[in-house]
Design a protein around this motif. Structure first.
Motif, PDB file in Angstrom:
ATOM      1  N   UNK A 113       0.799  -1.221   0.000  1.00 39.66           N
ATOM      2  CA  UNK A 113       0.000   0.000   0.000  1.00 39.66           C
ATOM      3  C   UNK A 113       0.836   1.276   0.000  1.00 39.66           C
ATOM      4  N   UNK A 114       0.378   2.316  -0.739  1.00 42.34           N
ATOM      5  CA  UNK A 114       1.021   3.626  -0.678  1.00 42.34           C
ATOM      6  C   UNK A 114       0.328   4.587   0.287  1.00 42.34           C
ATOM      7  N   UNK A 115      -0.631   4.100   1.087  1.00 47.41           N
ATOM      8  CA  UNK A 115      -1.412   4.980   1.953  1.00 47.41           C
ATOM      9  C   UNK A 115      -0.530   5.829   2.854  1.00 47.41           C
ATOM     10  N   UNK A 116       0.576   5.273   3.344  1.00 51.60           N
ATOM     11  CA  UNK A 116       1.417   5.992   4.306  1.00 51.60           C
ATOM     12  C   UNK A 116       2.319   7.046   3.670  1.00 51.60           C
ATOM     13  N   UNK A 117       2.198   7.278   2.385  1.00 49.96           N
ATOM     14  CA  UNK A 117       3.023   8.305   1.747  1.00 49.96           C
ATOM     15  C   UNK A 117       2.532   9.675   2.201  1.00 49.96           C
ATOM     16  N   UNK A 118       3.341  10.334   3.026  1.00 48.85           N
ATOM     17  CA  UNK A 118       2.888  11.523   3.740  1.00 48.85           C
ATOM     18  C   UNK A 118       2.838  12.783   2.888  1.00 48.85           C
ATOM     19  N   UNK A 119       3.537  12.784   1.761  1.00 46.98           N
ATOM     20  CA  UNK A 119       3.533  13.982   0.920  1.00 46.98           C
ATOM     21  C   UNK A 119       2.386  13.984  -0.072  1.00 46.98           C
ATOM     22  N   UNK A 120       2.137  12.842  -0.699  1.00 43.41           N
ATOM     23  CA  UNK A 120       1.192  12.792  -1.809  1.00 43.41           C
ATOM     24  C   UNK A 120      -0.145  12.174  -1.430  1.00 43.41           C
ATOM     25  N   UNK A 121      -0.118  11.012  -0.777  1.00 42.64           N
ATOM     26  CA  UNK A 121      -1.350  10.249  -0.577  1.00 42.64           C
ATOM     27  C   UNK A 121      -2.075  10.632   0.710  1.00 42.64           C
ATOM     28  N   UNK A 122      -1.401  10.532   1.827  1.00 38.75           N
ATOM     29  CA  UNK A 122      -2.063  10.694   3.126  1.00 38.75           C
ATOM     30  C   UNK A 122      -2.846  12.006   3.245  1.00 38.75           C
ATOM     31  N   UNK A 123      -2.263  13.150   2.854  1.00 40.96           N
ATOM     32  CA  UNK A 123      -3.026  14.398   3.003  1.00 40.96           C
ATOM     33  C   UNK A 123      -4.168  14.558   2.012  1.00 40.96           C
ATOM     34  N   UNK A 124      -4.247  13.665   1.008  1.00 40.84           N
ATOM     35  CA  UNK A 124      -5.313  13.764   0.011  1.00 40.84           C
ATOM     36  C   UNK A 124      -6.387  12.701   0.188  1.00 40.84           C
ATOM     37  N   UNK A 125      -6.246  11.880   1.213  1.00 36.62           N
ATOM     38  CA  UNK A 125      -7.278  10.884   1.486  1.00 36.62           C
ATOM     39  C   UNK A 125      -8.577  11.583   1.890  1.00 36.62           C
ATOM     40  N   UNK A 126      -9.666  10.919   1.609  1.00 35.91           N
ATOM     41  CA  UNK A 126     -10.961  11.402   2.059  1.00 35.91           C
ATOM     42  C   UNK A 126     -11.659  10.317   2.846  1.00 35.91           C
ATOM     43  N   UNK A 127     -12.238  10.645   4.023  1.00 37.59           N
ATOM     44  CA  UNK A 127     -12.262  11.979   4.645  1.00 37.59           C
ATOM     45  C   UNK A 127     -10.968  12.277   5.391  1.00 37.59           C
ATOM     46  N   UNK A 128     -10.814  13.538   5.774  1.00 39.99           N
ATOM     47  CA  UNK A 128      -9.709  13.981   6.613  1.00 39.99           C
ATOM     48  C   UNK A 128     -10.255  14.310   7.998  1.00 39.99           C
ATOM     49  N   UNK A 129      -9.493  14.108   9.060  1.00 35.76           N
ATOM     50  CA  UNK A 129      -8.175  13.476   9.059  1.00 35.76           C
ATOM     51  C   UNK A 129      -8.294  11.978   8.800  1.00 35.76           C
ATOM     52  N   UNK A 130      -7.237  11.339   8.268  1.00 36.20           N
ATOM     53  CA  UNK A 130      -7.296   9.919   7.929  1.00 36.20           C
ATOM     54  C   UNK A 130      -7.612   9.064   9.154  1.00 36.20           C
ATOM     55  N   UNK A 131      -8.485   8.094   8.959  1.00 36.93           N
ATOM     56  CA  UNK A 131      -8.892   7.234  10.063  1.00 36.93           C
ATOM     57  C   UNK A 131      -9.306   5.870   9.539  1.00 36.93           C
ATOM     58  N   UNK A 132      -9.392   4.906  10.442  1.00 37.40           N
ATOM     59  CA  UNK A 132      -9.895   3.576  10.117  1.00 37.40           C
ATOM     60  C   UNK A 132     -11.410   3.664   9.941  1.00 37.40           C
TER      61      UNK A 132
END
Length: 320
Positions: free
Chosen positions: A226-245
């Motif tokens: 998974x690339x979910x933990x990529x803090x520059x590109x992926x994590x801040x663009x996840x929906x919804x924010x803040x990222x959660x389970x």
């Protein structure tokens, strides 16, 4: 009611859903046998469609691209940032494990290629920069033999799917953006649940966002490479924010291989807040054989991956 198994693929070209379902279930069955669940493995191989669904969405990337809003980050900018972060992750991994002088030299060169040139660049320049970086990165062992399966140009094209998804653009005639159309297919397969969701690569991002929208009961969510933990590109663009389970997720297992050029070092436990059930992701490293390990079947054939899936589907530990 026994949960349904839902597979969600990652980056790559169009797929034949029936053929992929058979391919993924065969690999998972091998892992189940290794984990001591041969009875379920036989049942899964005998009738994959009775137990599982394969969500295919790669064909949606083949449609003509539409222009996004003026204030949206361009897909080329996201692609360049994504590739640059892959280089940083590879450098961090080598620093932890001790790279050879040649490996460090190659990574230094890739970092220099990934660095912004200082002046504003157009999309062709950004894509060209990404291609140069990927070419250098794939010359780094153990990926230097990956050319048998993937070329730098093809890899950049596939990585571009991540940026296209995260750009939240490419609306169709009804105004529905590409990312929404992709999630709709995953949602249709999961339905009201319960479902054991196994997602790979970009599919982990898609599945995570879909589960937030559905809130279906998910006894097990498995993410692979998974690339979910990529803090520059992926994590801040996840929906919804803040990222959660997702609130309906009862367990989340995240697997990564140190030789997987796409999978980043797991930080999900720190980066995602727990859902309503208090669950946090649990990451584990696995070691696959071969030069190109960023394939779902490499992960699925591992007992560490397949064992928990079998148990979540209803098999008792050590059955078969």
């Amino acid at each position: 009611m026994a949960p349904r198994l839902v597979f969600v693929h990652g980056i790559g070209g169009p797929r034949d859903p029936a053929a992929e379902l058979a391919h993924w279930t065969t690999a998972l069955a091998a892992g189940m046998r290794a984990a001591g669940h041969s009875a379920l493995a036989r049942s899964l191989e005998a009738a994959p469609g009775a137990h599982a669904a394969f969500v295919s969405y790669a064909d949606l990337f083949g449609r003509p691209q539409a222009q996004g809003g003026d204030d949206a980050p361009t897909e080329a900018e996201l692609l360049a940032a994504f590739v640059a972060e892959l280089v940083d992750e590879a450098a961090e991994a080598l620093a932890e494990e001790g790279g050879t002088p040649e490996q460090l030299r190659i990574l230094d060169h890739a970092r220099a290629e990934a660095a912004p040139a200082g002046q504003q660049q157009g999309a062709p320049d950004l894509v060209r920069r990404a291609l140069n970086v990927v070419t250098t990165l794939l010359s780094l062992r153990p990926w230097d033999g990956a050319g048998e399966w993937i070329t730098p140009k093809l890899m950049v094209r596939h990585l571009g799917q991540v940026s296209r998804y995260l750009a939240r653009s490419e609306a169709d005639a009804d105004g529905t953006t590409l990312d929404v159309r992709i999630r709709a297919r995953v949602a249709a397969a999961i339905g009201d649940g319960p479902a054991v969701v196994v997602a790979h690569s970009l599919g982990t991002v898609v599945a995570l966002e879909t589960l937030h929208e559905l809130r279906s009961p998910v006894p097990l969510f498995v993410t692979l490479g998974s690339p979910i933990a990529m803090r520059t590109v992926v994590l801040p663009r996840l929906r919804p924010q803040p990222p959660a389970v997702p609130d309906g997720t009862a367990r989340w297992l995240n697997f990564w291989d140190r030789d997987d050029v796409i999978a980043v070092r797991p930080r999900l436990e720190k980066d995602l807040a727990p859902g309503a059930l208090g669950v946090r992701p649990v990451s584990a490293r696995i070691d696959s054989d071969g030069l190109w390990v960023h394939t779902a079947t490499k992960y699925l054939a591992q007992a560490a991956v397949a064992g928990p899936v079998a148990e979540a589907l209803g098999a008792a530990p050590g059955s078969g």
